[in-house]
Write an enzyme that holds these catalytic residues in place. Structure first.
Site, short mmCIF file in Angstrom:
data_model
loop_
_atom_site.label_atom_id
_atom_site.label_comp_id
_atom_site.label_asym_id
_atom_site.label_seq_id
_atom_site.Cartn_x
_atom_site.Cartn_y
_atom_site.Cartn_z
N GLU A 110 81.26 53.48 49.09
CA GLU A 110 80.91 54.36 50.32
C GLU A 110 81.67 55.63 50.17
O GLU A 110 82.95 55.73 50.10
CB GLU A 110 81.57 53.49 51.53
N CYS A 111 80.93 56.38 50.43
CA CYS A 111 81.35 58.01 50.70
C CYS A 111 82.22 58.43 49.49
O CYS A 111 81.68 58.41 48.27
CB CYS A 111 82.49 58.16 51.97
N GLY A 112 83.80 58.33 49.50
CA GLY A 112 84.39 58.66 48.45
C GLY A 112 84.06 57.79 47.16
O GLY A 112 84.24 58.10 46.06
#
Length: 436
Positions: free
Chosen positions: A327-329
């Protein structure tokens, strides 16, 4: 029976978090059991709440969660004496289009739970106008009740007297006024507050805030303004399916943005979670059946992540036979490369073709509704997932098969579709709940 109160403000940056932590610690020090919540999609404040109260805090989100989920989460306050819900942004700030049961505004939670609102007002650069703002917030939405006001960062006794008189003339209670006090300001970072675990002096900081607030605020009057509240038992829990039975979760300073209710829901469903640290060059547990890389600050640790060969090889080996999701990073780290703010390109794990850059920062912020075009851990193709995206990275390449059709809160299709390749999947949004 608990006393319920919402802490909000006209805008961000006024002092909601500091006041919440101070009240929570002061009441805890007096022997009361205090439970905190966070309204809206914030990964960081719940950890500060836990540090202040000794009890886990979770997010309440009217855009992404249904009433049953919110009722279930709030029920953890059953055995508390005081329950505080800290708002996000301004009291009525949400998205333009209604979500599951609201727009994501703090006012939605206040009205849903029937808790009065304690406003934090910063009257810097004004005097009587602060009363007009408070009165406007009080009268804007009939279902939202105002308990009173705490003034923050008042410039002088004369300044305080002018604002107090105007508020009292408007029929608004003033519970206290805080002069400027830099020692209790929480440090900032490019995505918001520094995380609680990064603050070695967090306990002392909260204690000082509690002492300072107790000196200037009538804590008994604030407590008496709260609503007597007894939660109703929820028909069902959080609508989140764990991604697997045994989950290897990346967890360190670069991978820490996980909503607390997600981990609790996974465990409540019987999942086992083992953590590992990519920054410490650790690989995921080979006995796990799925690996999950949450968001965080990988861009601040990109060189170290790129150099950690054991982490890279262990993750690649894991992904040969079992699913890995970021997720994201975490999604960025699953990609080919990440360019940091100085323009230095760092090789990532290469499980996906995604390449991102922080050299030219551009904010991506908002709720997301995704319809999966293919399965991801815990969710089948066609599932509708609600989440939130917040990052400053720019996509340089996203060549893999899109994972989902993703819309923002207005219904507009966005380019951040997520990706899938082999056993690896990733999204820029952080999952909050699945539509029932």
């Amino acid at each position: 029976m608990a006393a319920g109160l919402v802490i909000s403000a006209p805008a961000s940056g006024v002092g909601k978090t500091t006041l919440t932590l101070a009240l929570a610690r002061a009441w805890r020090n007096s022997g009361l059991r205090v439970q905190c919540f966070k309204s809206g999609p914030d990964y960081i404040d719940p950890a500060f709440h836990a540090a202040a109260t000794g009890r886990a805090s979770v997010n309440l989100d009217s855009w992404a969660m249904d009433r049953a989920t919110i009722s279930h989460l709030v029920s953890r306050g059953t055995d508390a004496d005081v329950v505080l819900a800290e708002g996000s942004m301004g009291l009525f700030d949400g998205v333009a289009a209604r979500g599951v049961c609201g727009t994501g505004a703090t006012a939605d939670i206040a009205e849903m739970l029937d808790w009065p609102v304690l406003l934090v007002i910063d009257p810097s650069g004004q005097a009587q106008t602060a009363a007009a703002i408070a009165a406007g917030l009080r009268d804007y939405r009939p279902g939202v009740r105002l308990a009173g006001v705490v003034l923050n960062r008042v410039a002088s006794p004369r300044h305080e007297a002018l604002v107090r008189r105007a508020l009292l003339d408007a029929g608004i209670a003033v519970f206290g006024a805080l002069p400027r006090h830099a020692e209790i300001s929480l440090p900032k970072r490019h995505l918001g507050l520094v995380q609680a675990e990064e603050q070695a002096e967090i306990g002392k900081l909260i204690d000082e805030a509690a002492r300072f607030v107790a000196e200037h605020v009538d804590l008994d009057a604030v407590l008496q303004s709260a609503a007597s509240w007894s939660p109703q038992p929820a028909a069902s829990g959080v609508n989140v399916t764990p991604p697997g039975q045994r989950i290897a979760l990346a967890r360190d300073a670069a991978f820490s943005f996980v909503y607390p209710h997600m981990l609790e829901a996974w465990r409540a469903a019987g999942a086992e979670i083992s953590t590992f640290s990519p920054l410490a060059d650790e690989a995921p547990d080979p006995g796990a059946d799925v690996c999950w890389l949450p968001g965080g600050y990988p861009e601040l640790q990109a060189g170290k992540i790129a150099a950690n060969a054991r982490f890279h090889s262990g993750l690649r080996t894991f992904a040969e036979t079992r699913p890995v999701h970021g997720e994201c990073g975490g999604y960025m780290v699953l990609g080919t490369a990440l360019t940091d703010a100085d323009g230095v390109r760092h090789e990532m794990t290469g499980l996906l073709g995604l390449e991102t850059s922080f050299a030219k920062r551009r904010m991506h912020l908002g709720y997301r509704l995704a319809e999966l075009a293919a399965p991801m851990p815990g969710h089948q193709a066609g599932a509708r997932l609600r989440g939130h995206e917040f990052h400053y990275s720019t996509i340089l390449a996203q060549p893999d098969t899109p994972l989902a059709v993703v819309h923002d809160a207005t219904g507009a299709v966005i380019a951040e579709t997520g990706s899938r390749r082999g056993q690896a999947t990733g999204t820029f949004f952080h999952l909050i709940a699945e539509d029932r």
